[in-house]
Structure formats: structure tokens, C-alpha cells
Design a protein around this motif. Sequence first.
Motif, short mmCIF file in Angstrom:
data_model
loop_
_atom_site.label_atom_id
_atom_site.label_comp_id
_atom_site.label_asym_id
_atom_site.label_seq_id
_atom_site.Cartn_x
_atom_site.Cartn_y
_atom_site.Cartn_z
N VAL A 193 -27.84 69.08 18.97
CA VAL A 193 -26.71 68.31 19.50
C VAL A 193 -25.89 69.22 20.40
CG1 VAL A 193 -24.68 66.91 18.98
CG2 VAL A 193 -26.61 66.95 17.37
N ASN A 194 -25.78 68.86 21.65
CA ASN A 194 -24.98 69.63 22.59
C ASN A 194 -24.12 68.69 23.41
OD1 ASN A 194 -25.96 72.55 22.35
ND2 ASN A 194 -27.89 71.42 22.53
N CYS A 195 -23.12 69.25 24.08
CA CYS A 195 -22.15 68.47 24.82
C CYS A 195 -22.02 69.05 26.23
CB CYS A 195 -20.80 68.53 24.10
SG CYS A 195 -19.55 67.40 24.71
N VAL A 196 -21.93 68.18 27.21
CA VAL A 196 -21.86 68.59 28.62
C VAL A 196 -20.52 68.19 29.21
CG1 VAL A 196 -22.79 68.16 30.93
CG2 VAL A 196 -24.35 68.52 29.00
N ASN A 197 -19.89 69.13 29.87
CA ASN A 197 -18.75 68.84 30.75
C ASN A 197 -19.28 68.93 32.17
OD1 ASN A 197 -16.43 68.78 32.32
ND2 ASN A 197 -15.88 70.90 31.85
N PRO A 198 -19.40 67.79 32.87
CA PRO A 198 -20.01 67.82 34.20
C PRO A 198 -19.10 68.32 35.31
CG PRO A 198 -19.37 65.60 33.66
CD PRO A 198 -19.07 66.43 32.44
N GLY A 199 -17.84 68.61 34.98
CA GLY A 199 -16.92 69.01 36.04
C GLY A 199 -16.64 67.86 36.99
N PRO A 200 -15.85 68.09 38.03
CA PRO A 200 -15.58 67.03 39.00
C PRO A 200 -16.86 66.68 39.77
CG PRO A 200 -13.99 68.83 39.20
CD PRO A 200 -15.11 69.32 38.35
N ASN A 201 -17.33 65.47 39.56
CA ASN A 201 -18.54 64.99 40.24
C ASN A 201 -18.16 64.00 41.33
OD1 ASN A 201 -21.80 64.89 39.18
ND2 ASN A 201 -20.36 66.24 38.10
N ASP A 202 -18.70 64.17 42.50
CA ASP A 202 -18.43 63.25 43.60
C ASP A 202 -19.35 62.04 43.46
OD1 ASP A 202 -17.78 61.97 45.89
OD2 ASP A 202 -18.25 63.61 47.25
N THR A 203 -18.83 60.99 42.83
CA THR A 203 -19.63 59.79 42.61
C THR A 203 -19.04 58.59 43.33
OG1 THR A 203 -18.44 59.32 40.54
CG2 THR A 203 -20.48 60.60 40.39
N GLY A 204 -18.36 58.85 44.44
CA GLY A 204 -17.90 57.77 45.29
C GLY A 204 -16.50 57.27 45.02
N TYR A 205 -15.75 57.94 44.14
CA TYR A 205 -14.42 57.43 43.82
C TYR A 205 -13.29 58.21 44.50
CZ TYR A 205 -13.98 61.42 40.64
OH TYR A 205 -13.93 62.67 40.12
N ALA A 206 -13.57 59.42 44.97
CA ALA A 206 -12.49 60.29 45.47
C ALA A 206 -12.19 60.02 46.94
CB ALA A 206 -12.89 61.75 45.30
N THR A 207 -10.92 60.24 47.29
CA THR A 207 -10.51 60.16 48.69
C THR A 207 -10.93 61.46 49.40
OG1 THR A 207 -8.37 61.20 48.27
CG2 THR A 207 -8.50 58.79 48.03
N GLU A 208 -10.87 61.45 50.71
CA GLU A 208 -11.22 62.65 51.47
C GLU A 208 -10.27 63.79 51.12
OE1 GLU A 208 -13.81 63.35 53.22
OE2 GLU A 208 -14.64 61.35 52.93
N GLU A 209 -9.01 63.48 50.89
CA GLU A 209 -8.03 64.51 50.53
C GLU A 209 -8.39 65.15 49.19
OE1 GLU A 209 -3.18 65.02 49.90
OE2 GLU A 209 -4.07 63.02 50.14
N VAL A 210 -8.74 64.32 48.23
CA VAL A 210 -9.12 64.84 46.91
C VAL A 210 -10.41 65.65 47.01
CG1 VAL A 210 -9.90 64.19 44.60
CG2 VAL A 210 -7.91 63.06 45.62
N ARG A 211 -11.36 65.16 47.78
CA ARG A 211 -12.62 65.91 47.95
C ARG A 211 -12.36 67.30 48.51
NH1 ARG A 211 -14.53 60.81 50.01
NH2 ARG A 211 -15.95 59.82 48.52
N ALA A 212 -11.52 67.38 49.52
CA ALA A 212 -11.22 68.67 50.15
C ALA A 212 -10.50 69.59 49.19
CB ALA A 212 -10.40 68.45 51.41
N ASP A 213 -9.57 69.05 48.40
CA ASP A 213 -8.79 69.87 47.48
C ASP A 213 -9.68 70.44 46.38
OD1 ASP A 213 -6.24 70.81 46.25
OD2 ASP A 213 -6.84 69.41 44.67
N VAL A 214 -10.52 69.61 45.79
CA VAL A 214 -11.40 70.09 44.71
C VAL A 214 -12.40 71.11 45.24
CG1 VAL A 214 -13.23 69.39 43.10
CG2 VAL A 214 -11.13 68.04 43.28
#
Length: 258
Positions: A193-214
Motif C-alpha cells: 500500500v503506497n500513496c502518491v502526491n502528484p503535485g500540481p498537474n496541468d489537466t486543463g483547469y489552470a489559467t495562463e497566469e497560474v500556469r506561469a506562476d507554478v
Amino acid sequence: MTNRQRVTIVTGASRRIAIGAAVVRRIAADGAAVLVHSWEPHDREQEWGADPGGAEALVAEVRRAGGRAEHVAADLADPGAPRRLVEAARDAFGAVDAIVANHARSSGQALEDLTAAELDLSYAVNTRATLLLVQAFAAQHDPARGGGRVVLFTSGQYHGAMPGELPYIASKAALHEVTRSLAVHLMPRNITVNCVNPGPNDTGYATEEVRADVAARNPGGRWSTPADTAALVAWLLSDAAAWVTGQTIASDGGWSSR
């Protein structure tokens, strides 16, 4: 048992652009049979919207490539749904060898917006359903088929604050904390049993500003991708990870929310 023989349930694969679909593609390409779970009504509530017919299209894509896949839509707020998913996978493929609990409910509630109803629903979907799914899986696991695998998903709340997502992070943090206890309980039955934190994933929800910041705050200069996460999940499902259990692993390129 290699991924080529494993029958795996992947939850939360409604959107073809997102992590669940990437996991399905990767492990199906490795040869696993996959039960694809979706619940499109949740996606319709979100800003990014649903991918109508996405899960069925994903199954068709896997089959065209020579893989084995079936689809079940189920509301994981229903306490009977996890057991029915396991039964559906057994009916389709004869066994279940692994669970990838990728599903998540997001509500975007901060402290001032918090409601008891949303707390209960987020807990039911994100935490309760996951634990009941692991319970149903473990109850039918046949050690003679080889090592079983459970991969849970948490979020990045233990790396940085997420004050606008309190029901989500509370219910996901619970999975982070329960991972080791489940691992200790199930390892004698040859289930990791293991657990994954995928981090910020770009799956189509972020604005361009958020994408650039992350991207600017990631040492690698980019977002995580669903394919990055799928690669880690595929390894955790493999024989190479047979001695890795009770771990929460971030696939985030060293991202920090500072």
C-alpha cells in the motif's frame, strides 16, 4: 506478477486529459487489464467541466491498441459502490490484483464557506469510499496470484497550505496518514500500500497566469504532467516495487508552494 498479468481498477478516469486516464493508458500498454471507473456528474460541477463520453472513449482507445478494458460509472458517495466496482472487475476479468484510487471530490470551500454537508460528502467520496474499496479488494485477494497492490492518492497539503480547499485537503490528508497502517496490516498478505502526491498537474483547469506562476516555482521550470504521475504509479504496481510499502511519494519535480 508483472503488470502484464494484473487486473487493476483505476478510479476517477472521467476526463481523457487527466491523471486517471494517463494511468489507464500506461498500465494497459504494459499489459494490465483495467476496469475504468468514472463519475461524470462531479466533473460537470467543476469550472473545467466534464469530458462527455470520456471514459467510454478511453476504453475504446485501449481496445484499439490491443488492450483489455471495461468501464463502470459509479457515484462513490454511495457506500455500496466500492464493493460493486470490485465485483464488476471480477465479473469482467476473473480477479482483481490492484487498486489505483485516483478519484477525488473538489469543492473549493474556504473556512468562511465551509458547510457540514460538503465536509461529509468530501469525506464520503475521498476517504470512506477509498477505504471501503481497499477492504473489498483485500477480502477477495488471492495470494496465489502473486503480490497485490494498492495505490492511494493524496494532495500537496503537507507541503504547503491550501486554504481554499478545506474539505478536499482534510479528506485527502486522511489517506496520507492511513497509508502506513494499511500497509502494515496488508503486507503479511503480500499486498503493498503506497500513496502518491502528484503535485500540481496541468489537466486543463489552470489559467495562463497560474500556469506561469507554478512553473516558475518548480526547480524543473514546468508543471507535473499526468504522464509523470502514471509512470510512478506503473512502477508501484510492478514487481520492482514489491518491497516498497507504507510510503507517500511525491511526483512533483521538487515543487514548493512557498
